[in-house]
Design an enzyme around this catalytic site. Structure first.
Site, short mmCIF file in Angstrom:
data_model
loop_
_atom_site.label_atom_id
_atom_site.label_comp_id
_atom_site.label_asym_id
_atom_site.label_seq_id
_atom_site.Cartn_x
_atom_site.Cartn_y
_atom_site.Cartn_z
N ASP A 199 1.31 -6.09 3.57
CA ASP A 199 0.06 -5.37 3.35
C ASP A 199 -1.06 -6.32 3.78
OD1 ASP A 199 -1.84 -3.51 2.35
OD2 ASP A 199 -1.97 -4.64 0.49
N ASP A 205 -5.09 -6.15 2.85
CA ASP A 205 -6.11 -6.51 1.86
C ASP A 205 -5.47 -7.10 0.61
OD1 ASP A 205 -8.39 -5.42 3.34
OD2 ASP A 205 -7.52 -3.47 2.90
#
Length: 255
Positions: A10, A12
């Site tokens: 992922d 952020d």
């Protein structure tokens, strides 16, 4: 011998230090809108908070889905609208676009910081011929990776723009992760997902990947474990490739 072929990260909160920027942009947008509803409809104003609103209803979800989920939690029903809606329009898309304006303004002013431990791990994985991809709900992925000068580290990118083009379901569905694996030509059971959001580890568990690593940036280790993470760390500096290999081997042995 390594027991895995790819790692999907992922963005952020895992690769880049942009999760807090997102949280602040969401708060500014929703507080403004909730205050508007106080003046317009005489509804009680209860501010948007990080712990009670952002983490359970918005974090990790596609932008418009985050708007919908939060508004539903407050019993607010407004039209979905169109992604081209102006940011002042009272629609789900309008609010989502307003949030994005706030986010991009901070991004332009402050730039992008990365988690160095994550970058070190990614470079170590690449040296051992492990494939690396990024999968995120963010539609700002390209801009963020370019600002951080790390675009070349990822063989595939499945973000909010790609998801919209392909009609992928957002987290907690595993679509962005399975698509990233498909792009890399690797099987799900020999792929690892690295996530910091509850909706992300839920997606990892649902997709039956080889290993789901949770990164507890929000003092949320228990929530990540409960919702699907096989192992949780506060920072990826706590894990080496050898340790990751042992973890996925142990999980494979118990199947």
């Amino acid at each position: 011998m390594l027991n895995f072929d790819a790692v999907i990260f992922d963005m952020d909160g895992v690769i880049t230090k942009t999760a807090q920027v997102h949280s602040l942009a969401w708060k500014r947008m929703f507080d403004e809108y909730l205050y508007f509803r106080l003046k317009q409809y005489n509804e009680p104003f209860h501010e948007f908070t990080h712990a009670n609103d952002y983490l359970p209803y918005v974090d990790g979800r596609p932008r418009y889905k985050g708007v919908e989920t939060f508004l539903r939690s407050r019993g607010i029903d407004i039209p979905f609208g169109d992604p081209k809606d102006e940011s002042k329009k009272e629609t789900v898309c309008g609010l989502g676009n307003r949030k994005n304006e706030f986010f991009n303004k901070v991004l332009e002013e402050d730039g992008v910081e990365v988690y160095e431990s994550t970058i070190i791990l990614i470079k170590d994985l690449l040296k051992t011929s492990i494939k690396v991809g990024v999968a995120t709900s963010s539609k700002n992925c390209v801009v963020i990776l370019e600002k951080a000068s790390i675009t070349d580290l990822f063989e595939t990118r499945v973000d909010g723009v790609v998801s919209a083009e392909l009609g992928l379901h957002g987290k907690p569905e595993p679509d962005i992760f399975t698509t990233a694996c498909d792009n890399l030509g690797v099987t799900y059971d020999r792929s690892i997902i690295v996530e910091d959001a509850v909706s992300g580890v839920q997606a990892g568990a649902k997709g039956k990947f080889g290993l789901v690593i949770g990164v507890a940036r929000e003092d949320n280790a228990i929530e990540l474990m409960i919702n699907g993470a096989d192992v949780v760390v506060e920072d990826l500096s706590e894990l080496s490739i050898d340790e990751i290999n042992k973890l996925i081997f142990s999980k494979q042995e118990t199947r």
